[in-house]
Design a protein around this motif. Structure first.
Motif, short mmCIF file in Angstrom:
data_model
loop_
_atom_site.label_atom_id
_atom_site.label_comp_id
_atom_site.label_asym_id
_atom_site.label_seq_id
_atom_site.Cartn_x
_atom_site.Cartn_y
_atom_site.Cartn_z
N THR A 555 0.78 -0.81 0.27
CA THR A 555 -0.26 -0.16 -0.37
C THR A 555 0.65 1.35 -0.69
OG1 THR A 555 0.21 0.43 2.52
CG2 THR A 555 -1.81 -1.35 1.45
N PHE A 556 0.22 2.49 -0.69
CA PHE A 556 1.02 3.92 -0.92
C PHE A 556 1.18 3.91 1.09
CE2 PHE A 556 -2.26 4.56 -4.04
CZ PHE A 556 -0.74 4.51 -4.72
N ARG A 557 0.42 3.61 2.07
CA ARG A 557 1.36 3.70 3.43
C ARG A 557 1.99 2.26 3.76
NH1 ARG A 557 -3.69 2.39 7.28
NH2 ARG A 557 -4.51 4.90 6.52
N GLU A 558 2.68 1.60 3.38
CA GLU A 558 3.11 1.23 3.78
C GLU A 558 5.27 1.66 2.93
OE1 GLU A 558 1.18 -3.02 4.23
OE2 GLU A 558 1.42 -2.72 1.98
N ARG A 559 4.73 2.24 2.00
CA ARG A 559 5.28 2.28 1.30
C ARG A 559 6.31 3.52 1.46
NH1 ARG A 559 3.28 2.83 -4.90
NH2 ARG A 559 4.82 4.07 -5.59
N CYS A 560 5.66 4.55 1.82
CA CYS A 560 5.75 5.39 2.61
C CYS A 560 7.10 5.24 4.05
CB CYS A 560 4.84 6.34 3.02
SG CYS A 560 4.92 7.92 3.59
N LYS A 561 5.98 4.39 4.89
CA LYS A 561 6.71 4.21 6.06
C LYS A 561 8.15 3.15 5.99
CE LYS A 561 5.88 0.63 10.62
NZ LYS A 561 5.55 -0.23 10.78
N ALA A 562 7.80 2.92 4.89
CA ALA A 562 9.56 1.40 4.33
C ALA A 562 10.28 3.66 3.96
CB ALA A 562 9.52 0.91 3.45
N PHE A 563 9.76 3.61 3.21
CA PHE A 563 11.26 5.19 2.77
C PHE A 563 11.80 6.03 4.38
CE2 PHE A 563 11.66 9.36 1.49
CZ PHE A 563 12.30 9.38 0.86
N CYS A 564 10.76 6.15 5.03
CA CYS A 564 10.89 6.34 6.55
C CYS A 564 11.81 6.25 7.06
CB CYS A 564 9.97 7.53 6.91
SG CYS A 564 8.69 8.66 6.65
N LEU A 565 11.74 4.80 7.46
CA LEU A 565 12.18 3.72 7.40
C LEU A 565 13.79 4.38 6.96
CD1 LEU A 565 10.36 0.71 8.56
CD2 LEU A 565 11.20 2.61 10.77
N ALA A 566 14.39 3.99 5.99
CA ALA A 566 15.10 3.89 4.96
C ALA A 566 15.84 5.21 5.23
CB ALA A 566 14.71 3.59 3.80
N PHE A 567 15.38 6.20 5.26
CA PHE A 567 15.57 7.61 5.15
C PHE A 567 16.12 7.69 7.02
CE2 PHE A 567 16.50 12.16 6.52
CZ PHE A 567 16.37 13.14 6.20
N GLU A 568 15.71 7.11 8.27
CA GLU A 568 16.07 7.54 8.93
C GLU A 568 17.64 6.39 9.68
OE1 GLU A 568 12.62 5.71 11.41
OE2 GLU A 568 12.20 7.52 12.20
N GLU A 569 17.88 5.25 8.48
CA GLU A 569 18.77 4.12 8.55
C GLU A 569 19.91 5.35 8.05
OE1 GLU A 569 20.97 1.27 9.94
OE2 GLU A 569 19.02 1.68 9.91
N VAL A 570 19.82 6.18 6.94
CA VAL A 570 20.60 6.64 6.35
C VAL A 570 21.24 8.46 7.17
CG1 VAL A 570 21.16 8.09 4.04
CG2 VAL A 570 20.55 6.59 3.66
N TYR A 571 20.49 8.59 8.12
CA TYR A 571 19.86 9.46 8.87
C TYR A 571 21.68 9.09 10.09
CZ TYR A 571 19.73 14.17 11.41
OH TYR A 571 19.89 15.31 12.13
N LYS A 572 20.62 7.99 10.45
CA LYS A 572 22.09 7.52 11.68
C LYS A 572 23.27 7.38 10.89
CE LYS A 572 21.61 3.84 15.38
NZ LYS A 572 21.06 3.01 15.49
N CYS A 573 23.16 6.51 10.42
CA CYS A 573 24.91 6.35 9.59
C CYS A 573 25.54 7.49 8.59
CB CYS A 573 24.90 5.28 8.48
SG CYS A 573 25.98 4.77 7.64
N GLN A 574 25.02 8.12 7.94
CA GLN A 574 26.11 9.04 7.71
C GLN A 574 25.55 10.56 7.91
OE1 GLN A 574 24.61 9.66 3.34
NE2 GLN A 574 24.32 7.47 2.89
N THR A 575 25.63 10.69 9.34
CA THR A 575 25.84 12.47 10.26
C THR A 575 27.01 11.58 10.86
OG1 THR A 575 24.34 11.08 11.71
CG2 THR A 575 23.14 12.68 10.08
#
Length: 644
Positions: A555-575
């Motif tokens: 669903t769109f909701r699942e895709r949005c949640k998955a994208f936000c989780l991916a962004f969090e992982e990038v943020y946590k690592c790449q800061t």
């Protein structure tokens, strides 16, 4: 028989004739009735007396009496100063001239008396011994006067008139340093330095008005066969004066063993002092010492050069031995700049040394100096090769934190930047050393500039060194497991290399095409980073997004949640990752925003109704702000909760 005997005989005959005439007059006065026979008898007696050879010379007056009187007058002048504690050259010029004339007269008397051989009588022997004794006293006094003039009329000169360029700082590599400050490699351009290879600069080592006094003392002492005593006194005082200059220049009396036991910081400082002091000693003080020797001893042939060599021997050996000690030490890259300083000084001073020691007496110094120049050149070549090996063979065991600029990159580029300041000596030393250059120089518009700069030996070696560094960095990037940080690491380091070359004199050796090519390289790594980091996450925002999220279409909701989780992982690592250059970091943040936020904003704009606002964890504006935290080298976590 010597030159003096005819004079003595003539004076003696004259004396006999006068005595006989006086005797004849007295006899004539005493007798009034002399007949012819008596007169004949009397004249015969006079003739006999005149022809007599056996009469002792000392029983009559003549030249010995004149010599004795002359000696007595000179002795009065000489002995008058025996009890006088003041110095002759501190008195009036009349008294000085009187003393020097007396000494010269005694020397001539001794010479005249010695020229009559064999000595004919006791009186002559007595006068000779007496004259020799007085001459010895005069020579002793003149030796004291010589020492006094050399010491008290010495001129002092501070070594301020030879301003040489500031020596570059040492560039030392130690991987324990997380950062090597670029300021360590700042240097003064040769074009701006004040150390020119102009003609020698002479100064007055003795007050000029006292030089004639030294010369007159030398003339009297040499003519009196006291040249050895003069030279011993002169050498000892002038050698001590030269040593004082070395002390002023802070040159230590170091043995080869002392030098080899030094740590590098101490050795580096000693080389700086050596290079500065040697230039001043040779071009100023030795040139001045040679000039003074020429003024005082120039008319005495080889004695002049022998004396100069004796005065300067200890000082020259001090410099030469230190140089020999340095090239006995192991080849270490941090030594190269100090050694190149030594080579420059030696090369600059070769002609001066050849001129100073042009005579036979100085031949050994000329040979040793040229040998040291060649040896220092060989040592510099070996040290340059050791630096190349250090760059090529440096192997890290773990990835460099944050993907930033590796210490090896800073070390190598700062080192290379300093090398460019030594174009002259390095072109001479490297011209016969072939090297494979992986990065040809292209794009220099001016043909003359290209041939002079990009084609010289130094340029070829510098491009080769940077190629070796780049190859090593590629190997170091493989220590990172994450492909994204591999690209960040290479982008950071290649960008640093480009900036170092573009903003310095290195540009003339590499050319604009090399710069354009490597700008393209780090931009390609930036593009590859974006692809490696965000392609998977951005695929979630596309229609038919990641099928792995569900056995059915997510669903769109699942895709949005998955994208936000991916962004969090990038943020946590790449800061935690770091891009130190502000402009490069800003460019990367802008590129990330353009690629990611645009896609996310579009996704939300189209699908907001299907997702529901309360299920959107981060707005596009939130993410855009969070992207500004990337590459700061400070790990962070996103605090934003799920919206209710």
């Amino acid at each position: 028989m010597g030159d003096c005997e005819p004079t003595l005989v003539n004076h003696e005959m004259e004396h006999h004739i006068v005595a006989a005439a006086q005797h004849l007059i007295m006899a004539l006065r005493a007798s009034t009735n002399l007949n012819i026979d008596d007169m004949r008898s009397f004249l015969s007696n006079v003739e006999a007396r005149l022809s007599t050879k056996s009469t002792p010379i000392e029983s009559r007056g003549g030249p010995l009496m004149d010599m004795e009187e002359q000696l007595r007058q000179c002795e009065i002048v000489i002995m008058r100063w025996e009890a006088n504690q003041s110095l002759i050259w501190d008195s009036s010029s009349e008294e000085t001239s009187e003393y020097m004339n007396a000494a010269a007269e005694i020397q001539k008397l001794v010479e005249n008396l010695e020229s009559v051989s064999p000595i004919r009588n006791a009186k002559q022997k007595e006068l000779l011994l007496r004259a020799q004794n007085i001459l010895q006293r005069a020579m002793s006094r003149l030796t004291e006067e010589l020492r006094h003039i050399l010491v008290w009329y010495k001129e002092y000169h501070e070594p301020r008139y030879m301003s040489c360029r500031s020596f570059v700082e040492d560039v030392v590599y130690d991987e324990s340093f997380a950062s090597i400050e670029d300021e360590a490699a700042e240097l003064t351009s040769h074009a701006e330095d004040g150390c020119s290879a102009s003609a020698e600069r002479r100064v007055s080592l003795i007050r000029p008005d006292m030089v004639p006094a030294l010369k007159s003392i030398a003339q009297v002492m040499f003519s009196s066969k006291y040249d050895q005593e003069f030279c011993q006194a002169y050498v000892s005082i002038r050698k001590e004066a030269l040593h004082e200059y070395l002390v002023i220049l802070k040159m230590e009396q170091l043995t080869i063993e002392d030098t080899l036991r030094m740590d590098w910081d101490k050795m580096s400082n000693e080389i700086k002092k050596w290079a500065w002091a040697m230039r001043i000693i040779v071009r100023v003080y030795l040139a001045s010492e040679k000039h003074l020797c020429n003024e005082v001893l120039g008319e005495f042939g080889s004695v002049n050069s022998d004396t100069f060599v004796e005065i300067t021997k200890a000082s020259m050996l001090l410099f030469l031995n230190f140089g020999e000690a340095i090239i006995m030490s192991p080849h270490q890259p941090e030594k190269l700049f100090r050694v190149l300083d030594m080579y420059e000084v030696l090369a600059e001073l070769c002609n001066y040394v050849d001129a100073l020691y042009s005579e036979y007496a100085g031949a050994s110094f000329r040979i040793e100096f040229h040998d040291l120049l060649a040896s220092v050149g060989d040592y510099a070549r070996g040290t340059f090769a050791e630096f190349r090996n250090r760059v090529a063979l440096d192997r890290s065991q773990k990835p460099f934190g944050g993907g930033g600029i590796h210490p090896l990159t800073k070390y190598a580029m700062n080192y290379i930047k300093v090398l460019s300041a030594y174009r002259g000596p390095l072109n001479l030393l490297l011209c016969d050393r072939e090297v494979k250059c992986l990065e040809p120089c292209l794009g220099i518009d001016n043909e003359e500039e290209c041939s002079a700069d990009s084609s010289c030996a130094l340029a070829v070696h510098l491009r080769s060194l940077v190629s070796v560094l780049e190859s090593n960095l590629v190997e170091k990037s493989k220590l990172f497991k994450d492909t994204s940080i591999q690209h960040i690491f290479l982008m950071n380091n290649i960008h640093y290399m480009v900036q170092k070359i573009k903003d310095s004199d290195l540009r003339r050796y590499f050319g604009d095409e090399w710069i354009r090519k490597h700008i393209g390289k780090y931009q390609q790594h930036a593009t590859s980073y974006l692809r490696a980091t965000w392609s998977s996450a951005l695929s979630l925002l596309k229609d038919g997004g990641n099928q792995a999220l569900s056995f059915c279409k997510p669903t769109f909701r699942e895709r949005c949640k998955a994208f936000c989780l991916a962004f969090e992982e990038v943020y946590k690592c790449q800061t935690r990752w770091i891009i130190r250059d502000p402009q490069l970091r800003s460019d990367m943040q802008i590129a990330t925003t353009q690629k990611v936020i645009h896609a996310y904003r579009t996704f939300l704009g189209v699908n907001l109704g299907s997702i529901g606002e309360k299920y959107i964890k981060y707005t596009a504006d939130d993410m855009e702000n969070y992207i500004l935290d990337l590459f700061e080298g400070s790990p962070k976590s996103l605090p934003h909760p799920w919206k209710k």
